[in-house]
Design a protein around this motif. Structure first.
Motif, PDB file in Angstrom:
ATOM      1  N   ILE A   4       2.086   1.499 -10.766  1.00  0.00           N
ATOM      2  CA  ILE A   4       1.299   1.326  -9.536  1.00  0.00           C
ATOM      3  C   ILE A   4       2.223   1.197  -8.342  1.00  0.00           C
ATOM      4  O   ILE A   4       1.999   1.768  -7.275  1.00  0.00           O
ATOM      5  N   LEU A   5       3.323   0.461  -8.540  1.00  0.00           N
ATOM      6  CA  LEU A   5       4.290   0.282  -7.471  1.00  0.00           C
ATOM      7  C   LEU A   5       4.892   1.628  -7.079  1.00  0.00           C
ATOM      8  O   LEU A   5       5.079   1.929  -5.901  1.00  0.00           O
ATOM      9  N   LYS A   7       3.430   4.443  -7.349  1.00  0.00           N
ATOM     10  CA  LYS A   7       2.385   5.181  -6.641  1.00  0.00           C
ATOM     11  C   LYS A   7       2.334   4.772  -5.168  1.00  0.00           C
ATOM     12  O   LYS A   7       2.232   5.602  -4.268  1.00  0.00           O
ATOM     13  N   ILE A   8       2.421   3.449  -4.938  1.00  0.00           N
ATOM     14  CA  ILE A   8       2.374   2.948  -3.559  1.00  0.00           C
ATOM     15  C   ILE A   8       3.556   3.499  -2.788  1.00  0.00           C
ATOM     16  O   ILE A   8       3.424   3.927  -1.634  1.00  0.00           O
ATOM     17  N   ARG A   9       4.710   3.513  -3.419  1.00  0.00           N
ATOM     18  CA  ARG A   9       5.901   4.015  -2.736  1.00  0.00           C
ATOM     19  C   ARG A   9       5.758   5.489  -2.398  1.00  0.00           C
ATOM     20  O   ARG A   9       6.147   5.933  -1.334  1.00  0.00           O
ATOM     21  N   GLU A  11       3.004   7.097  -1.838  1.00  0.00           N
ATOM     22  CA  GLU A  11       2.042   7.244  -0.739  1.00  0.00           C
ATOM     23  C   GLU A  11       2.704   7.031   0.608  1.00  0.00           C
ATOM     24  O   GLU A  11       2.349   7.642   1.600  1.00  0.00           O
ATOM     25  N   GLN A  12       3.667   6.118   0.632  1.00  0.00           N
ATOM     26  CA  GLN A  12       4.316   5.796   1.890  1.00  0.00           C
ATOM     27  C   GLN A  12       5.311   6.866   2.316  1.00  0.00           C
ATOM     28  O   GLN A  12       5.658   6.980   3.483  1.00  0.00           O
ATOM     29  N   ALA A  56      11.091   5.581  -0.843  1.00  0.00           N
ATOM     30  CA  ALA A  56      10.313   5.262   0.348  1.00  0.00           C
ATOM     31  C   ALA A  56      11.033   4.298   1.282  1.00  0.00           C
ATOM     32  O   ALA A  56      10.714   4.212   2.464  1.00  0.00           O
ATOM     33  N   THR A  57      12.017   3.559   0.784  1.00  0.00           N
ATOM     34  CA  THR A  57      12.667   2.564   1.621  1.00  0.00           C
ATOM     35  C   THR A  57      14.025   3.029   2.148  1.00  0.00           C
ATOM     36  O   THR A  57      14.778   2.249   2.689  1.00  0.00           O
ATOM     37  N   HIS A  78      11.401   7.572   6.175  1.00  0.00           N
ATOM     38  CA  HIS A  78       9.982   7.920   6.085  1.00  0.00           C
ATOM     39  C   HIS A  78       9.127   7.323   7.200  1.00  0.00           C
ATOM     40  O   HIS A  78       7.910   7.356   7.128  1.00  0.00           O
ATOM     41  N   ALA A  79       9.775   6.767   8.221  1.00  0.00           N
ATOM     42  CA  ALA A  79       9.011   6.106   9.280  1.00  0.00           C
ATOM     43  C   ALA A  79       8.097   7.101   9.995  1.00  0.00           C
ATOM     44  O   ALA A  79       8.517   8.214  10.309  1.00  0.00           O
ATOM     45  N   PRO A  80       6.832   6.703  10.243  1.00  0.00           N
ATOM     46  CA  PRO A  80       5.915   7.604  10.934  1.00  0.00           C
ATOM     47  C   PRO A  80       6.356   7.889  12.374  1.00  0.00           C
ATOM     48  O   PRO A  80       5.947   8.889  12.956  1.00  0.00           O
TER      49      PRO A  80
ATOM     50  N   THR B  12       7.689  -4.001  -2.223  1.00  0.00           N
ATOM     51  CA  THR B  12       8.033  -2.728  -1.609  1.00  0.00           C
ATOM     52  C   THR B  12       7.689  -2.849  -0.130  1.00  0.00           C
ATOM     53  O   THR B  12       7.495  -3.951   0.375  1.00  0.00           O
ATOM     54  N   GLN B  13       7.627  -1.725   0.578  1.00  0.00           N
ATOM     55  CA  GLN B  13       7.211  -1.811   1.971  1.00  0.00           C
ATOM     56  C   GLN B  13       6.190  -0.730   2.262  1.00  0.00           C
ATOM     57  O   GLN B  13       6.212   0.336   1.659  1.00  0.00           O
ATOM     58  N   TYR B  15       3.789   1.099   5.687  1.00  0.00           N
ATOM     59  CA  TYR B  15       3.655   1.221   7.138  1.00  0.00           C
ATOM     60  C   TYR B  15       2.240   0.878   7.533  1.00  0.00           C
ATOM     61  O   TYR B  15       1.291   1.329   6.898  1.00  0.00           O
ATOM     62  N   ARG B 180      -6.607  -2.361  -3.133  1.00  0.00           N
ATOM     63  CA  ARG B 180      -6.759  -1.108  -3.863  1.00  0.00           C
ATOM     64  C   ARG B 180      -7.664  -1.378  -5.054  1.00  0.00           C
ATOM     65  O   ARG B 180      -7.205  -1.772  -6.125  1.00  0.00           O
TER      66      ARG B 180
END
Lengths: 126, 212
Positions: A4-5, A7-9, A11-12, A56-57, A78-80, B12-13, B15, B180
């Motif tokens: 899951i972690l 997956k979150i990464r 997505e970011q 992602a970081t 990856h900053a928007p 994690t991080q 945005y 989620r």
């Protein structure tokens, strides 16, 4: 690592992929800046002296001399707010971290051009 | 449901809407199953006993086996009692998850901190220690621990070296960044006690709730 972690990464991470550049490149970083409800792009030009982290970081550090004062900015890859990263020229370097540039001033901070010269692929060709 | 049992998945991080990156801890909250209901009629108060995680039959005692069998649920790794929201009605066997935190902005997380073993006063209590050189030998020593013939004992609560960590800690008012539901995962801003994989209790923030 937890699925899951992971997956979150993911997505970011940036959908369109990470801008391509490497250590020693002179780059123009286009940074989106919000002023009230208006958005404009600011340029930060300098040498990429380090890349840190993975996925992602991941971040990279850009160093420039501004009005005689050394300035470093760390950007998350990856900053928007990063519109794009333009590579102006590549420098020939033999380190992954160019922290030695901090001690140098003036002409000594200049890197030799042509990143290809030192890469293994280029050596095989020669 | 005032709280759920959860598991720390790691940090994690992400945005946020403004494009600022926020350090987050991912918490698996649920699926939690209601194993027992406490009622005013029987126990004198209303509460639910929740179960979380799996336990193999060979690892469960007879008492737990019987308890879960009576409720008609699988064997649980952890059982915790939690308070109910006002007017909430649940049945034994109901499954609850991350959806409980959909409209919650702040949570408290209760957990057990990482054990650090026997630690000296510098790490454990933040003492300054002595000078490093110039003939000094009291580098990380605590120094004097009291007077002389009076009181000829060391006062209680004198801070000394000893076991550090592995204590229950509550981290209050952590902002819920993301819920989620499909994964039963919530992301909260900042760190929570304990190592990755530890079992936690995730509760609606007590102090922030009163303000709203």
């Amino acid at each position: 690592m937890s699925k899951i972690l992971e997956k979150i990464r993911q997505e970011q991470a940036k959908k369109e992929g990470v801008p391509e550049f490497t250590i020693g490149d002179t780059v123009h970083v286009h940074v989106k800046i919000k002023e009230g409800d208006k958005e404009r792009v600011q340029l930060f030009t300098g040498t990429v002296i380090a890349r840190n982290g993975r996925g992602a970081t991941e971040t990279f550090t850009v160093r420039r001399i501004s009005y005689g004062e050394g300035v470093e900015r760390v950007f998350p890859v990856h900053a928007p707010c990063l519109a794009k990263v333009e590579v102006e020229k590549s420098g020939r370097v033999r380190r992954a971290k160019l922290y030695y540039l901090r001690k140098r001033t003036g002409k000594a901070t200049k890197l030799d051009e042509g990143a290809e010269a030192e890469t293994p692929a280029a050596k095989a060709k020669a | 449901m005032q709280a759920l049992i959860g598991k720390k998945l790691g940090m994690t991080q992400v945005y946020d809407a403004q494009g600022v990156h926020v350090p987050v801890t991912a918490l698996q909250v649920g699926p939690c199953v209601v194993v027992q209901l406490k009622t005013v009629a029987k126990e004198g108060y209303d509460a639910a006993q929740l179960g979380f995680g799996e336990r193999k039959a060979k690892n469960a005692g007879k008492a737990q086996e019987g308890h879960c069998k009576k409720a008609g649920v699988a064997l649980q790794r952890t059982l915790r009692e939690v308070q109910l929201d006002a007017g909430e009605s649940l049945k034994v066997g109901d499954v609850v998850g991350a959806a409980q935190f959909k409209d919650v902005t702040f949570v408290d997380v209760l957990g057990v901190t990482k054990g650090r073993g026997f630690q000296g006063v510098v790490k454990r209590h933040g003492f300054g220690g002595g000078p490093a050189s110039h003939g000094h030998m009291a580098h990380r020593r605590p120094g004097s621990i009291g007077n002389r013939t009076w009181p000829s004992r060391v006062f209680k609560n004198r801070r000394m070296g000893g076991h550090m960590g592995f204590v229950n800690v509550t981290t209050q008012n952590l902002k819920v960044v993301q819920v989620r539901e499909e994964d039963n995962v919530i992301l909260v801003r900042g760190a929570v006690p304990g190592p990755t994989g530890s079992i936690l209790l995730v509760r609606k923030a007590i102090k922030k709730a009163a303000k709203k």
